[in-house]
Design an enzyme around this catalytic site. Structure first.
Site, PDB file in Angstrom:
ATOM      1  N   ARG A   1       0.829  -1.213   0.000  1.00 50.47           N
ATOM      2  CA  ARG A   1       0.000   0.000   0.000  1.00 50.47           C
ATOM      3  C   ARG A   1       0.857   1.253   0.000  1.00 50.47           C
ATOM      4  NH1 ARG A   1      -5.469  -0.633   1.173  1.00 50.47           N
ATOM      5  NH2 ARG A   1      -5.542   1.608   1.536  1.00 50.47           N
TER       6      ARG A   1
ATOM      7  N   TYR B   1       0.590 -13.166  -1.170  1.00 50.16           N
ATOM      8  CA  TYR B   1       1.052 -12.853  -2.520  1.00 50.16           C
ATOM      9  C   TYR B   1       2.310 -12.002  -2.426  1.00 50.16           C
ATOM     10  CZ  TYR B   1      -1.936  -8.851  -1.299  1.00 50.16           C
ATOM     11  OH  TYR B   1      -2.542  -7.805  -0.645  1.00 50.16           O
TER      12      TYR B   1
END
Length: 418
Positions: free
Chosen positions: A106, A215
């Site tokens: 992020r 991931y």
């Protein structure tokens, strides 16, 4: 368009909005309550619908420099470790949708957007500033900040998240909806994982009343891990009873998580045990949008989580905030009367609300499917094995976002009359 727009919130949605408007020559003043710009959290996924926007904004190279691009989404049984289904990403996503499927931190996406906004040079930054209230005037919006200062602009965009103050004043006080789910999040270096778990793959582990997703991020050097379980903060899941529900993260204990996902297969346990530390937050949302009025009224609009908070079961939270911003930029670009902000925001709201409601509904449904028990779980697993990619792919989503309607082209005489 020398008409300043006030943007409340300096997260991904707020930065994307400032960027989309700056690209159309619209200056903004961006309010961020923190003392410095930055982003908390861990990883996120960007489907082709989101990477398409970054490409349109000229940011594909910047994305390439910080993201990972998984080859496949692999769904596995959390208890047995067996494969349930998979969706090819990588080259297949490019072939199907013309854009890649990316995973990244992020903070990296936030920095990417922040740098792009700075380069446009039309945004005034107001750190350590939070909107307290606003009032519409005949030709603009007046915003009062917590410190008593006043700002004026031609419009106000509420990009201030789930607990939005702009939303509370625009739509009235509305409590958020507790999901009863908790999300554990952590990061681990790829080099600290067993070789079998380092592949450039999005892996989703499904089990009764829980699921785990991991991931690669940061070019594959790290892995983001998120585990969602049923529970309440302070009741066997970190934090303290009565922990601030608006808090983004709380201290979490690995043994609480291991107990919540037990019995887990060896590969899943290896991933969980490799994470050096966990934080924890409670998942809250709101009912799906019911109409365009929940997106905009007059000169005030809500974008991202302020308008349509999402549960993380479709990996679309950041993408929908960016879609909102991109759509608003397109509405301004197409408009024949650029300064009519009530009209511009009405077109934006009509374009966006149904798609956002659909994504909210699909996210909630996915949560029920991911955490299914008994016969529903058996039916889910059987359907995944039989239907494979047809069940896991989302063309309706990844082919987006939809373009706003372009106004009819007017003759020079009609334009002068307008």
């Amino acid at each position: 368009m020398n008409q300043q727009v006030i943007v409340a919130g300096g997260g991904i949605g707020g930065l994307a909005s400032a960027l989309a408007l700056a690209r159309q020559g619209v200056p903004t003043v961006l309010l961020e309550q923190a003392a410095a710009f930055g982003e908390v959290g861990a990883g996120l996924q960007l489907g082709p619908n989101a990477t398409r926007l970054l490409s349109d904004w000229g940011l594909s190279d910047a994305l390439e420099a910080c993201a990972a691009f998984p080859e496949v989404l692999r769904v596995r049984d959390a208890h047995r470790g067996t494969d349930l289904g998979q969706l090819r990403l990588g080259a297949m996503a490019l072939a199907r949708y013309g854009q890649p499927y990316a995973t990244l931190h992020r903070a990296d996406l936030h920095a990417l957007l922040f740098n792009a906004v700075q380069q446009q040079g039309l945004t005034e930054w107001r750190l350590d500033s939070r909107l307290a209230s606003f009032a519409e005037t005949p030709d603009g919006v007046s915003a009062t900040l917590d410190d008593g200062n006043l700002l004026t602009g031609k419009a106000l965009l509420g990009c201030d998240g789930l607990w939005s103050r702009v939303r509370s004043q625009l739509l009235g006080a509305q409590g958020v909806r507790a999901s009863g789910h908790l999300a554990y999040r952590g990061m681990v270096r790829a080099g600290d994982l067993p070789l079998a778990l380092r592949a450039p793959v999005v892996t989703a582990w499904l089990g009764p009343r829980m699921h785990v997703v991991h991931y690669p991020v940061r070019g594959g050097e790290w892995f983001n891990v998120v585990a969602v379980v049923h529970g309440v903060l302070g009741q066997g899941h970190g934090g303290e009873p009565g922990s601030d529900p608006q808090g983004w993260s709380h201290e979490a204990r690995a043994n609480d998580l291991q107990r919540a996902i037990s019995p887990a297969c060896a590969d899943l346990l290896a991933m969980i045990e490799a994470v050096p530390g966990w934080t924890l937050w409670a998942l809250n949302d709101r009912p799906a949008m019911a109409g365009a009025h929940e997106h905009a009224q007059g000169r005030v609009a809500l974008l991202g989580d302020a308008a349509h908070p999402l549960r993380p079961y479709l990996a679309q939270g950041a993408a929908m905030a960016m879609e909102d911003a991109w759509t608003l930029g397109r509405v301004v670009e197409f408009a024949q009367k650029k300064g009519d902000w009530p009209r511009l925001l009405a077109v934006f709201a009509q374009t966006r609300w149904q798609r956002n409601a659909q994504v909210q509904q699909h996210s909630q449904r996915n949560g029920r499917i991911f955490h299914a028990t008994g016969l529903v779980r058996w039916g889910r697993n059987t359907a995944m094995r039989l239907l494979g990619e047809r069940l896991l792919d989302n063309p309706w989503l990844y082919n987006g976002p939809p373009e706003p309607e372009r106004p009819p082209v007017l003759s020079p005489r009609a334009r002068r009359a307008a």
